[in-house]
Design a protein around this motif. Structure first.
Motif, PDB file in Angstrom:
ATOM      1  N   GLN A 160       0.827  -1.205   0.000  1.00 36.31           N
ATOM      2  CA  GLN A 160       0.000   0.000   0.000  1.00 36.31           C
ATOM      3  C   GLN A 160       0.862   1.257   0.000  1.00 36.31           C
ATOM      4  OE1 GLN A 160      -3.358  -0.151  -0.470  1.00 36.31           O
ATOM      5  NE2 GLN A 160      -3.214   2.062  -0.756  1.00 36.31           N
ATOM      6  N   SER A 161       2.022   1.198   0.658  1.00 39.90           N
ATOM      7  CA  SER A 161       2.906   2.367   0.688  1.00 39.90           C
ATOM      8  C   SER A 161       3.367   2.740  -0.719  1.00 39.90           C
ATOM      9  CB  SER A 161       4.116   2.102   1.588  1.00 39.90           C
ATOM     10  OG  SER A 161       4.843   0.966   1.118  1.00 39.90           O
ATOM     11  N   TYR A 162       3.592   1.740  -1.555  1.00 43.73           N
ATOM     12  CA  TYR A 162       3.989   2.009  -2.937  1.00 43.73           C
ATOM     13  C   TYR A 162       2.832   2.659  -3.704  1.00 43.73           C
ATOM     14  CZ  TYR A 162       5.291   1.278  -7.780  1.00 43.73           C
ATOM     15  OH  TYR A 162       5.566   1.474  -9.109  1.00 43.73           O
ATOM     16  N   LEU A 163       1.643   2.091  -3.557  1.00 40.10           N
ATOM     17  CA  LEU A 163       0.473   2.631  -4.251  1.00 40.10           C
ATOM     18  C   LEU A 163       0.166   4.053  -3.789  1.00 40.10           C
ATOM     19  CD1 LEU A 163      -1.823  -0.524  -4.240  1.00 40.10           C
ATOM     20  CD2 LEU A 163      -0.433   0.355  -6.133  1.00 40.10           C
ATOM     21  N   ASP A 164       0.270   4.296  -2.487  1.00 43.93           N
ATOM     22  CA  ASP A 164       0.005   5.634  -1.950  1.00 43.93           C
ATOM     23  C   ASP A 164       1.026   6.650  -2.461  1.00 43.93           C
ATOM     24  OD1 ASP A 164      -2.155   4.646  -0.545  1.00 43.93           O
ATOM     25  OD2 ASP A 164      -1.075   4.521   1.377  1.00 43.93           O
ATOM     26  N   GLY A 165       2.229   6.186  -2.774  1.00 39.81           N
ATOM     27  CA  GLY A 165       3.291   7.074  -3.232  1.00 39.81           C
ATOM     28  C   GLY A 165       3.247   7.395  -4.714  1.00 39.81           C
ATOM     29  N   LEU A 166       2.358   6.756  -5.454  1.00 47.80           N
ATOM     30  CA  LEU A 166       2.259   7.058  -6.890  1.00 47.80           C
ATOM     31  C   LEU A 166       1.790   8.495  -7.067  1.00 47.80           C
ATOM     32  CD1 LEU A 166       0.640   3.760  -8.205  1.00 47.80           C
ATOM     33  CD2 LEU A 166       3.028   4.471  -8.421  1.00 47.80           C
ATOM     34  N   ASP A 167       2.416   9.191  -7.996  1.00 45.86           N
ATOM     35  CA  ASP A 167       2.187  10.618  -8.159  1.00 45.86           C
ATOM     36  C   ASP A 167       1.777  10.928  -9.593  1.00 45.86           C
ATOM     37  OD1 ASP A 167       2.603  13.457  -7.170  1.00 45.86           O
ATOM     38  OD2 ASP A 167       4.000  13.398  -8.868  1.00 45.86           O
ATOM     39  N   VAL A 168       0.651  11.597  -9.758  1.00 43.73           N
ATOM     40  CA  VAL A 168       0.134  11.895 -11.093  1.00 43.73           C
ATOM     41  C   VAL A 168       1.088  12.799 -11.868  1.00 43.73           C
ATOM     42  CG1 VAL A 168      -1.750  12.969 -12.393  1.00 43.73           C
ATOM     43  CG2 VAL A 168      -2.268  11.509 -10.430  1.00 43.73           C
ATOM     44  N   SER A 169       1.693  13.794 -11.221  1.00 40.85           N
ATOM     45  CA  SER A 169       2.585  14.702 -11.952  1.00 40.85           C
ATOM     46  C   SER A 169       3.835  13.971 -12.434  1.00 40.85           C
ATOM     47  CB  SER A 169       2.949  15.931 -11.114  1.00 40.85           C
ATOM     48  OG  SER A 169       3.633  15.554  -9.944  1.00 40.85           O
ATOM     49  N   ALA A 170       4.373  13.051 -11.636  1.00 39.06           N
ATOM     50  CA  ALA A 170       5.531  12.263 -12.080  1.00 39.06           C
ATOM     51  C   ALA A 170       5.125  11.336 -13.214  1.00 39.06           C
ATOM     52  CB  ALA A 170       6.106  11.463 -10.910  1.00 39.06           C
ATOM     53  N   GLU A 171       3.932  10.765 -13.111  1.00 41.10           N
ATOM     54  CA  GLU A 171       3.435   9.893 -14.178  1.00 41.10           C
ATOM     55  C   GLU A 171       3.197  10.686 -15.458  1.00 41.10           C
ATOM     56  OE1 GLU A 171       2.309   6.634 -16.317  1.00 41.10           O
ATOM     57  OE2 GLU A 171       3.335   6.709 -14.390  1.00 41.10           O
ATOM     58  N   LEU A 172       2.753  11.921 -15.329  1.00 43.15           N
ATOM     59  CA  LEU A 172       2.543  12.758 -16.504  1.00 43.15           C
ATOM     60  C   LEU A 172       3.855  12.969 -17.262  1.00 43.15           C
ATOM     61  CD1 LEU A 172       0.997  14.620 -18.388  1.00 43.15           C
ATOM     62  CD2 LEU A 172       1.173  16.415 -16.641  1.00 43.15           C
ATOM     63  N   THR A 173       4.922  13.193 -16.552  1.00 45.15           N
ATOM     64  CA  THR A 173       6.236  13.346 -17.195  1.00 45.15           C
ATOM     65  C   THR A 173       6.593  12.075 -17.957  1.00 45.15           C
ATOM     66  OG1 THR A 173       6.949  14.889 -15.473  1.00 45.15           O
ATOM     67  CG2 THR A 173       8.685  13.811 -16.775  1.00 45.15           C
ATOM     68  N   ARG A 174       6.365  10.908 -17.345  1.00 46.36           N
ATOM     69  CA  ARG A 174       6.655   9.629 -18.016  1.00 46.36           C
ATOM     70  C   ARG A 174       5.746   9.414 -19.219  1.00 46.36           C
ATOM     71  NH1 ARG A 174       7.623   8.057 -12.699  1.00 46.36           N
ATOM     72  NH2 ARG A 174       5.471   7.465 -12.347  1.00 46.36           N
ATOM     73  N   ARG A 175       4.454   9.708 -19.082  1.00 48.10           N
ATOM     74  CA  ARG A 175       3.517   9.495 -20.195  1.00 48.10           C
ATOM     75  C   ARG A 175       3.911  10.353 -21.396  1.00 48.10           C
ATOM     76  NH1 ARG A 175       2.702   5.333 -20.632  1.00 48.10           N
ATOM     77  NH2 ARG A 175       3.713   4.952 -18.694  1.00 48.10           N
ATOM     78  N   ARG A 176       4.261  11.607 -21.140  1.00 45.70           N
ATOM     79  CA  ARG A 176       4.660  12.482 -22.248  1.00 45.70           C
ATOM     80  C   ARG A 176       5.907  11.941 -22.941  1.00 45.70           C
ATOM     81  NH1 ARG A 176       3.442  18.058 -19.109  1.00 45.70           N
ATOM     82  NH2 ARG A 176       1.334  18.406 -19.916  1.00 45.70           N
ATOM     83  N   ALA A 177       6.894  11.512 -22.151  1.00 45.30           N
ATOM     84  CA  ALA A 177       8.136  10.980 -22.735  1.00 45.30           C
ATOM     85  C   ALA A 177       7.844   9.719 -23.533  1.00 45.30           C
ATOM     86  CB  ALA A 177       9.150  10.700 -21.632  1.00 45.30           C
ATOM     87  N   HIS A 178       7.044   8.809 -22.971  1.00 45.20           N
ATOM     88  CA  HIS A 178       6.700   7.575 -23.688  1.00 45.20           C
ATOM     89  C   HIS A 178       5.947   7.884 -24.981  1.00 45.20           C
ATOM     90  CE1 HIS A 178       8.094   4.476 -20.975  1.00 45.20           C
ATOM     91  NE2 HIS A 178       7.523   5.076 -19.950  1.00 45.20           N
ATOM     92  N   PHE A 179       5.036   8.825 -24.900  1.00 44.69           N
ATOM     93  CA  PHE A 179       4.238   9.168 -26.072  1.00 44.69           C
ATOM     94  C   PHE A 179       5.102   9.786 -27.173  1.00 44.69           C
ATOM     95  CE2 PHE A 179       1.480  11.946 -28.584  1.00 44.69           C
ATOM     96  CZ  PHE A 179       0.492  11.057 -28.947  1.00 44.69           C
ATOM     97  N   GLU A 180       5.951  10.726 -26.797  1.00 45.11           N
ATOM     98  CA  GLU A 180       6.774  11.433 -27.778  1.00 45.11           C
ATOM     99  C   GLU A 180       7.880  10.563 -28.368  1.00 45.11           C
ATOM    100  OE1 GLU A 180       7.807  14.819 -25.326  1.00 45.11           O
ATOM    101  OE2 GLU A 180       6.325  16.065 -26.361  1.00 45.11           O
ATOM    102  N   GLN A 181       8.308   9.531 -27.611  1.00 44.48           N
ATOM    103  CA  GLN A 181       9.411   8.685 -28.066  1.00 44.48           C
ATOM    104  C   GLN A 181       8.941   7.266 -28.388  1.00 44.48           C
ATOM    105  OE1 GLN A 181      12.120   9.009 -24.756  1.00 44.48           O
ATOM    106  NE2 GLN A 181      12.114  11.231 -24.864  1.00 44.48           N
TER     107      GLN A 181
END
Length: 197
Positions: free
Chosen positions: A49-70
Protein backbone atom coordinates in the motif's frame (compact mmCIF):
# COMPACT_ATOMS: atom_id res chain seq x y z
CA UNK A 1 -41.41 21.96 -10.70
CA UNK A 2 -38.67 19.42 -11.36
CA UNK A 3 -35.98 19.80 -13.99
CA UNK A 4 -36.41 17.08 -16.62
CA UNK A 5 -32.77 17.32 -17.69
CA UNK A 6 -30.55 14.56 -16.33
CA UNK A 7 -26.98 15.54 -15.43
CA UNK A 8 -24.52 13.74 -17.72
CA UNK A 9 -22.83 12.06 -14.76
CA UNK A 10 -26.09 10.22 -14.05
CA UNK A 11 -26.76 9.10 -17.62
CA UNK A 12 -25.94 5.39 -18.05
CA UNK A 13 -22.84 4.94 -20.17
CA UNK A 14 -24.80 2.58 -22.43
CA UNK A 15 -27.00 5.51 -23.53
CA UNK A 16 -24.07 7.72 -24.57
CA UNK A 17 -21.80 6.62 -27.43
CA UNK A 18 -18.33 5.56 -26.37
CA UNK A 19 -15.70 6.68 -28.85
CA UNK A 20 -12.25 5.10 -29.20
CA UNK A 21 -9.60 7.19 -30.91
CA UNK A 22 -5.84 7.51 -31.06
CA UNK A 23 -4.34 9.36 -28.14
CA UNK A 24 -2.83 12.82 -28.60
CA UNK A 25 -0.21 14.63 -26.54
CA UNK A 26 -3.03 16.73 -25.04
CA UNK A 27 -4.51 13.54 -23.54
CA UNK A 28 -1.39 12.83 -21.44
CA UNK A 29 -2.60 14.56 -18.24
CA UNK A 30 -5.85 12.57 -18.18
CA UNK A 31 -4.11 9.33 -19.13
CA UNK A 32 -1.57 9.85 -16.33
CA UNK A 33 -4.42 10.33 -13.85
CA UNK A 34 -6.27 7.24 -15.10
CA UNK A 35 -3.11 5.13 -14.92
CA UNK A 36 -2.23 6.17 -11.35
CA UNK A 37 -5.82 5.87 -10.07
CA UNK A 38 -6.12 2.57 -11.94
CA UNK A 39 -3.04 1.15 -10.21
CA UNK A 40 -4.25 2.38 -6.82
CA UNK A 41 -7.63 0.75 -7.35
CA UNK A 42 -6.77 -2.46 -9.21
CA UNK A 43 -3.68 -3.41 -7.22
CA UNK A 44 -4.92 -2.67 -3.71
CA UNK A 45 -4.06 -5.72 -1.63
CA UNK A 46 -1.79 -7.09 -4.38
CA UNK A 47 1.08 -4.61 -3.97
CA UNK A 48 2.42 -2.77 -0.91
CA UNK A 49 0.00 0.00 0.00
CA UNK A 50 2.91 2.37 0.69
CA UNK A 51 3.99 2.01 -2.94
CA UNK A 52 0.47 2.63 -4.25
CA UNK A 53 0.00 5.63 -1.95
CA UNK A 54 3.29 7.07 -3.23
CA UNK A 55 2.26 7.06 -6.89
CA UNK A 56 2.19 10.62 -8.16
CA UNK A 57 0.13 11.89 -11.09
CA UNK A 58 2.58 14.70 -11.95
CA UNK A 59 5.53 12.26 -12.08
CA UNK A 60 3.43 9.89 -14.18
CA UNK A 61 2.54 12.76 -16.50
CA UNK A 62 6.24 13.35 -17.19
CA UNK A 63 6.65 9.63 -18.02
CA UNK A 64 3.52 9.49 -20.20
CA UNK A 65 4.66 12.48 -22.25
CA UNK A 66 8.14 10.98 -22.73
CA UNK A 67 6.70 7.57 -23.69
CA UNK A 68 4.24 9.17 -26.07
CA UNK A 69 6.77 11.43 -27.78
CA UNK A 70 9.41 8.68 -28.07
CA UNK A 71 7.13 5.79 -28.96
CA UNK A 72 8.79 3.06 -31.00
CA UNK A 73 7.43 2.22 -34.46
CA UNK A 74 4.22 0.21 -34.24
CA UNK A 75 3.26 1.40 -30.74
CA UNK A 76 -0.37 2.57 -30.62
CA UNK A 77 -1.96 4.52 -27.77
CA UNK A 78 -5.75 4.59 -27.72
CA UNK A 79 -8.20 6.45 -25.50
CA UNK A 80 -11.87 5.81 -24.87
CA UNK A 81 -13.89 9.00 -24.75
CA UNK A 82 -17.36 9.31 -23.27
CA UNK A 83 -19.21 12.57 -23.86
CA UNK A 84 -15.90 14.35 -24.44
CA UNK A 85 -14.19 12.95 -21.33
CA UNK A 86 -11.33 10.46 -21.60
CA UNK A 87 -12.35 7.51 -19.41
CA UNK A 88 -9.87 4.81 -20.48
CA UNK A 89 -6.51 4.18 -22.12
CA UNK A 90 -4.84 1.24 -23.83
CA UNK A 91 -1.45 0.81 -25.42
CA UNK A 92 -0.26 -1.99 -27.71
CA UNK A 93 2.54 -2.72 -30.14
CA UNK A 94 5.12 -5.34 -31.10
CA UNK A 95 5.87 -8.08 -28.58
CA UNK A 96 8.68 -6.93 -26.25
CA UNK A 97 9.93 -10.29 -24.97
CA UNK A 98 13.63 -11.02 -25.10
CA UNK A 99 12.94 -14.41 -26.60
CA UNK A 100 10.04 -15.46 -28.81
CA UNK A 101 7.23 -16.86 -26.64
CA UNK A 102 6.24 -20.51 -26.74
CA UNK A 103 4.00 -21.05 -29.75
CA UNK A 104 1.58 -23.58 -31.09
CA UNK A 105 3.01 -26.26 -33.36
CA UNK A 106 3.40 -25.01 -36.90
CA UNK A 107 3.33 -21.31 -36.00
CA UNK A 108 6.18 -18.85 -36.20
CA UNK A 109 6.84 -16.98 -32.97
CA UNK A 110 8.09 -13.59 -31.91
CA UNK A 111 8.17 -11.30 -34.94
CA UNK A 112 4.50 -11.77 -35.79
CA UNK A 113 3.21 -11.25 -32.26
CA UNK A 114 1.73 -8.12 -30.74
CA UNK A 115 1.54 -7.22 -27.07
CA UNK A 116 -1.03 -5.33 -25.03
CA UNK A 117 1.26 -3.19 -22.87
CA UNK A 118 -1.43 -1.55 -20.75
CA UNK A 119 -5.13 -1.00 -20.38
CA UNK A 120 -6.68 1.13 -17.64
CA UNK A 121 -10.14 2.55 -17.04
CA UNK A 122 -11.08 5.40 -14.74
CA UNK A 123 -12.04 3.57 -11.50
CA UNK A 124 -15.37 5.43 -11.49
CA UNK A 125 -16.19 4.02 -14.94
CA UNK A 126 -15.30 0.34 -14.52
CA UNK A 127 -17.89 -2.32 -15.28
CA UNK A 128 -19.49 -0.26 -18.05
CA UNK A 129 -17.82 -1.75 -21.12
CA UNK A 130 -14.97 0.76 -21.47
CA UNK A 131 -12.24 -1.86 -20.98
CA UNK A 132 -13.97 -4.34 -23.28
CA UNK A 133 -14.31 -1.70 -25.99
CA UNK A 134 -10.65 -0.67 -25.74
CA UNK A 135 -9.48 -4.29 -25.76
CA UNK A 136 -11.66 -5.13 -28.75
CA UNK A 137 -10.22 -2.15 -30.66
CA UNK A 138 -6.62 -3.11 -29.80
CA UNK A 139 -7.22 -6.73 -30.84
CA UNK A 140 -8.84 -5.62 -34.09
CA UNK A 141 -6.02 -3.23 -34.95
CA UNK A 142 -3.35 -5.85 -34.23
CA UNK A 143 -5.16 -8.39 -36.40
CA UNK A 144 -5.50 -5.85 -39.22
CA UNK A 145 -1.78 -5.08 -38.94
CA UNK A 146 -1.03 -8.76 -39.63
CA UNK A 147 0.03 -9.92 -36.18
CA UNK A 148 -0.42 -13.63 -35.48
CA UNK A 149 -1.20 -13.34 -31.77
CA UNK A 150 -1.60 -10.83 -29.00
CA UNK A 151 0.14 -11.40 -25.71
CA UNK A 152 -0.11 -9.60 -22.38
CA UNK A 153 1.09 -9.87 -18.83
CA UNK A 154 -1.13 -9.72 -15.75
CA UNK A 155 -0.41 -10.07 -12.04
CA UNK A 156 -0.86 -13.71 -11.09
CA UNK A 157 -3.05 -12.83 -8.10
CA UNK A 158 -5.24 -10.34 -9.99
CA UNK A 159 -8.22 -12.65 -10.39
CA UNK A 160 -10.54 -9.96 -11.74
CA UNK A 161 -8.19 -8.96 -14.55
CA UNK A 162 -7.52 -12.59 -15.40
CA UNK A 163 -11.26 -13.24 -15.75
CA UNK A 164 -11.59 -10.13 -17.93
CA UNK A 165 -8.91 -11.37 -20.35
CA UNK A 166 -10.20 -14.95 -20.33
CA UNK A 167 -13.69 -13.75 -21.30
CA UNK A 168 -12.03 -11.94 -24.22
CA UNK A 169 -10.46 -15.16 -25.52
CA UNK A 170 -7.01 -14.96 -23.90
CA UNK A 171 -5.52 -18.01 -22.18
CA UNK A 172 -2.54 -18.33 -19.85
CA UNK A 173 0.31 -19.89 -21.83
CA UNK A 174 2.28 -21.17 -18.82
CA UNK A 175 4.97 -18.48 -18.81
CA UNK A 176 5.53 -16.56 -15.61
CA UNK A 177 7.79 -13.59 -15.02
CA UNK A 178 9.15 -12.31 -11.73
CA UNK A 179 8.09 -8.84 -10.68
CA UNK A 180 8.92 -7.19 -7.38
CA UNK A 181 7.65 -4.04 -5.70
CA UNK A 182 9.36 -2.76 -2.55
CA UNK A 183 10.73 -6.23 -1.84
CA UNK A 184 7.35 -7.94 -2.31
CA UNK A 185 7.09 -10.50 -5.09
CA UNK A 186 4.10 -9.94 -7.36
CA UNK A 187 4.75 -12.29 -10.29
CA UNK A 188 3.05 -11.86 -13.63
CA UNK A 189 1.63 -14.56 -15.87
CA UNK A 190 1.50 -14.28 -19.63
CA UNK A 191 -1.71 -14.64 -21.63
CA UNK A 192 -2.06 -15.13 -25.39
CA UNK A 193 -4.82 -15.01 -27.97
CA UNK A 194 -4.61 -15.97 -31.66
CA UNK A 195 -5.64 -13.17 -34.01
CA UNK A 196 -7.83 -13.73 -37.03
CA UNK A 197 -7.21 -11.60 -40.10
Amino acid sequence: MSDSRTPLARVPLSRVPLRVREMTLADCPRVAEIRVRGWQSAYRGLMPQSYLDGLDVSAELTRRRAHFEQAAPGVVNLVAEWAGEVVGWACHGPYRGEEPPAVDAGRDGGAGDAELYAIYVDPGRTGRGVGRTLLRESVGRCAAAGHDRMLLRVLRENAGARRFYERAGFTADGAEEPYEVEGVKVPEVRYARPLER
